[in-house]
Design an enzyme around this catalytic site. Structure first.
Site, PDB file in Angstrom:
ATOM      1  N   LYS A 105      50.012   1.948  16.466  1.00  0.00           N
ATOM      2  CA  LYS A 105      50.860   2.829  17.288  1.00  0.00           C
ATOM      3  C   LYS A 105      50.520   2.657  18.761  1.00  0.00           C
ATOM      4  O   LYS A 105      51.416   2.650  19.606  1.00  0.00           O
ATOM      5  CB  LYS A 105      50.622   4.275  16.848  1.00  0.00           C
ATOM      6  N   ARG A 113      53.477   9.622  25.949  1.00  0.00           N
ATOM      7  CA  ARG A 113      52.875   9.281  27.241  1.00  0.00           C
ATOM      8  C   ARG A 113      53.349   7.920  27.767  1.00  0.00           C
ATOM      9  O   ARG A 113      52.882   7.452  28.791  1.00  0.00           O
ATOM     10  CB  ARG A 113      51.342   9.268  27.108  1.00  0.00           C
ATOM     11  N   ASP A 137      49.298  14.267  22.881  1.00  0.00           N
ATOM     12  CA  ASP A 137      48.556  15.327  22.197  1.00  0.00           C
ATOM     13  C   ASP A 137      47.815  16.204  23.182  1.00  0.00           C
ATOM     14  O   ASP A 137      47.343  15.740  24.209  1.00  0.00           O
ATOM     15  CB  ASP A 137      47.551  14.685  21.245  1.00  0.00           C
TER      16      ASP A 137
HETATM   17  N1  EPU Z   1      41.974  10.039  32.630  1.00  0.00           N
HETATM   18  C1  EPU Z   1      41.980  10.567  33.895  1.00  0.00           C
HETATM   19  N2  EPU Z   1      42.999  10.203  34.744  1.00  0.00           N
HETATM   20  C2  EPU Z   1      43.997   9.344  34.361  1.00  0.00           C
HETATM   21  C3  EPU Z   1      43.983   8.809  33.065  1.00  0.00           C
HETATM   22  C4  EPU Z   1      42.949   9.170  32.209  1.00  0.00           C
HETATM   23  O1  EPU Z   1      41.092  11.340  34.274  1.00  0.00           O
HETATM   24  O2  EPU Z   1      44.895   9.065  35.189  1.00  0.00           O
HETATM   25  C5  EPU Z   1      40.885  10.433  31.705  1.00  0.00           C
HETATM   26  C6  EPU Z   1      41.435  11.281  30.537  1.00  0.00           C
HETATM   27  O3  EPU Z   1      41.586  12.626  30.900  1.00  0.00           O
HETATM   28  C7  EPU Z   1      40.370  11.059  29.479  1.00  0.00           C
HETATM   29  C8  EPU Z   1      39.904   9.627  29.755  1.00  0.00           C
HETATM   30  O4  EPU Z   1      40.352   9.283  31.053  1.00  0.00           O
HETATM   31  O5  EPU Z   1      39.299  11.937  29.686  1.00  0.00           O
HETATM   32  C9  EPU Z   1      40.413   8.594  28.770  1.00  0.00           C
HETATM   33  O6  EPU Z   1      41.813   8.705  28.637  1.00  0.00           O
HETATM   34  P1  EPU Z   1      42.730   7.429  28.474  1.00  0.00           P
HETATM   35  O7  EPU Z   1      43.545   7.256  29.708  1.00  0.00           O
HETATM   36  O8  EPU Z   1      41.911   6.279  27.982  1.00  0.00           O
HETATM   37  O9  EPU Z   1      43.716   7.900  27.305  1.00  0.00           O
HETATM   38  P2  EPU Z   1      45.203   7.446  27.151  1.00  0.00           P
HETATM   39  O10 EPU Z   1      45.357   6.061  27.642  1.00  0.00           O
HETATM   40  O11 EPU Z   1      46.115   8.491  27.678  1.00  0.00           O
HETATM   41  C10 EPU Z   1      45.050   6.304  24.812  1.00  0.00           C
HETATM   42  C11 EPU Z   1      45.604   6.555  23.443  1.00  0.00           C
HETATM   43  C12 EPU Z   1      44.906   7.747  22.804  1.00  0.00           C
HETATM   44  C13 EPU Z   1      43.424   7.447  22.740  1.00  0.00           C
HETATM   45  C14 EPU Z   1      42.895   7.177  24.163  1.00  0.00           C
HETATM   46  C15 EPU Z   1      41.423   6.803  24.198  1.00  0.00           C
HETATM   47  C16 EPU Z   1      47.860   5.786  23.660  1.00  0.00           C
HETATM   48  C17 EPU Z   1      49.307   6.106  23.665  1.00  0.00           C
HETATM   49  N3  EPU Z   1      47.023   6.801  23.533  1.00  0.00           N
HETATM   50  O12 EPU Z   1      45.369   7.464  25.572  1.00  0.00           O
HETATM   51  O13 EPU Z   1      45.404   7.863  21.485  1.00  0.00           O
HETATM   52  O14 EPU Z   1      42.742   8.536  22.173  1.00  0.00           O
HETATM   53  O15 EPU Z   1      43.641   6.090  24.749  1.00  0.00           O
HETATM   54  O16 EPU Z   1      41.183   5.660  23.447  1.00  0.00           O
HETATM   55  O17 EPU Z   1      47.481   4.631  23.731  1.00  0.00           O
HETATM   56  C18 EPU Z   1      46.015   8.950  19.486  1.00  0.00           C
HETATM   57  O18 EPU Z   1      46.392   7.845  19.088  1.00  0.00           O
HETATM   58  O19 EPU Z   1      45.919   9.955  18.733  1.00  0.00           O
HETATM   59  C19 EPU Z   1      45.664   9.085  20.895  1.00  0.00           C
HETATM   60  C20 EPU Z   1      45.579  10.259  21.510  1.00  0.00           C
END
Ligand code: EPU
Length: 433
Positions: free
Chosen positions: A23, A93, A117
């Site tokens: 996903k 997102r 989420d």
């Molecule tokens: N963060 C910031 N600022 C930003 C972006 C992120 O402070 O601009 C922080 C977040 O608050 C968090 C950390 O960085 O504390 C890591 O977040 P990340 O950006 O890596 O998460 P994401 O890219 O939004 C993806 C996956 C998530 C998964 C995370 C971590 C997707 C669509 N989502 O989210 O997946 O948990 O990486 O590996 O790729 C899931 O599949 O259930 C899910 C939530």
């Protein structure tokens, strides 16, 4: 379709699960396809809600998206609108990743605020700073993000934390930026690397270097490409736990062992018997499971997305287990709610228990959990709040005494490929009510 499942504990869950593509990779590939005027084809696409949402967003922009079985073709050859409609606010997102490609198409772009989420603050400041570093003018409002740029130029970008999607945004945007982009502090999750490889197939010039560093030399144009996605490691782990916790054995096929290493080591530390062949990975319980202490981390650490099923497994391991969540400050709250509702013993703490001090120390965030096993779980009615806690609710129900009703399964179906069918095939008695 019904949003509630009735779950009857049905003994050991046993059988084979062939996981489809991940996903968290597929939707990013769909966005990358916007960089080309010729079609891209993505195979082994999972049947998950996030793909449907992303398809709908892309179509609303005028992009051709066709699905034939598990293959998706994305054709951005025609004219494309520069604004994602506000009706997509908060649905997933992915739209934030579209800013870069839309800026290349029309010099301006709008995306509504991303959702996803509710597992922590989920800010987008890294995305905004990166776009500004590329030379875009970015305005954030309560409705979303507007950006203008002409042209986008390569930049030096240092992420304060290895964010998965901020890394992906830089890889996608850097592909066509003028000159060289150097990204440090990058995420290296398997899904990120899969995207980088796809961009390379599209003609992007991306080098991965030691120490969380990518160097991207912008090219003038990219072309459509073809790929087959690797199996979803987060789904694979969830099914391994489903088999293990119920005293059965699930053989997971289609997910590379290399993407599961830390997950498998953790299950081994809990006393699970792990079998790995070229064809499958399987986990089985011969002796009682043992408590374990660990923290979640970026790759190659124990993934935050594995945490939720693991917490349920911890309720069935002998002794006190500790889990320190270091990626999303709110993420233990939801599985903890599910576990408590079913009679499991779990306490949350705002201190960093186990592993290093993390960003959430002194933030009043209850991000560490202590779980006492073995807890007798009892059937309950639970509302599930996110993808991973959703699956955890189902596996907890599978080993509880009595019937459970799990509502909010749309969250689960947003991220898991046909979970109702797969769990039924493994022997779980499920009914949509
Ligand atoms: N963060 C910031 N600022 C930003 C972006 C992120 O402070 O601009 C922080 C977040 O608050 C968090 C950390 O960085 O504390 C890591 O977040 P990340 O950006 O890596 O998460 P994401 O890219 O939004 C993806 C996956 C998530 C998964 C995370 C971590 C997707 C669509 N989502 O989210 O997946 O948990 O990486 O590996 O790729 C899931 O599949 O259930 C899910 C939530």
């Amino acid at each position: 379709m019904s949003d509630t499942w009735e779950v009857e504990p049905s003994g050991p869950l046993t059988g084979d699960v062939e996981v489809a593509g991940s996903k968290n990779a597929v939707t990013k590939h769909m966005v990358a396809a916007l960089l080309a005027n010729t079609p891209s084809t993505i195979a082994n696409v999972p049947d998950v809600g996030d793909v449907a949402i992303t398809t709908s967003i892309l179509r609303s922009l005028g992009v051709g998206v066709e699905r034939d079985g598990s293959t998706i073709t994305v054709d951005a050859g025609g004219p494309i609108a520069s604004e994602v409609p506000v009706e997509y606010t908060g649905l997933n997102r992915i739209s934030i990743l579209m800013l870069g490609p839309l800026l290349y198409r029309s010099g301006e772009a709008f995306v509504p605020l991303p959702g996803g989420d509710k597992i922590g603050r989920r800010p987008i400041d890294f995305h905004v700073s990166a776009l500004r570093a590329f030379g875009a003018e970015v305005i954030e409002t309560d409705a979303g993000v507007t950006a203008r740029a002409n042209p986008l130029v390569g930049a030096r970008i240092d992420l304060p934390y290895p964010s998965v999607m901020a890394t992906e945004a830089v890889l996608i945007t850097g592909a066509l930026a003028e000159g060289r982009t150097v990204l440090t502090g990058a995420a290296t999750e398997p899904e990120v690397l899969e995207l980088a490889l796809f961009l390379q197939r599209m003609g992007a010039r991306i080098q991965r270097q030691p120490g969380r560093r990518f160097v991207i030399d912008g090219v003038e144009r990219t072309r459509g490409a073809e790929t087959t996605l690797a199996g979803d490691r987060l789904e694979a782990f969830s099914y391994l736990v489903a088999g293990l916790i119920s005293g059965g054995q699930v053989r997971v096929k289609g997910c590379p062992q290399s993407a599961l290493t830390t997950a498998l080591t953790t299950l081994q530390a809990m006393g699970a018997d792990i079998r790995i062949t070229d064809e499958y990975v399987a986990a089985q319980q011969h002796l009682p499971l043992r408590a374990v202490a660990l923290h979640t981390d970026t790759h190659p650490g124990f993934a935050t997305d594995w945490q939720s099923p693991l917490l349920v497994l911890m309720t069935q391991a002998e002794g006190m287990s500790v889990l320190h969540e270091t990626v999303f400050e709110d993420r233990v709250r939801y599985p903890a709610g599910v576990i408590r509702a079913m009679g499991g013993e779990i306490e949350l703490f705002d201190t960093c228990l186990g592993g290093p001090h993390c960003r959430f120390a002194d933030r009043n965030a209850k991000h560490s959990a202590v779980v006492r096993g073995v807890s007798k779980l009892v059937g309950a009615d639970v509302e599930i709040p996110d993808v991973r806690a959703g699956f955890s609710g189902v596996i907890a129900s599978a080993v509880a005494d009595g019937t459970s009703h799990i509502s909010g399964v749309r969250h689960l179906e947003r991220g898991y490929d046909q979970p109702f069918e797969r769990l039924t095939d493994l022997g779980l008695t499920l009914r949509r009510v």
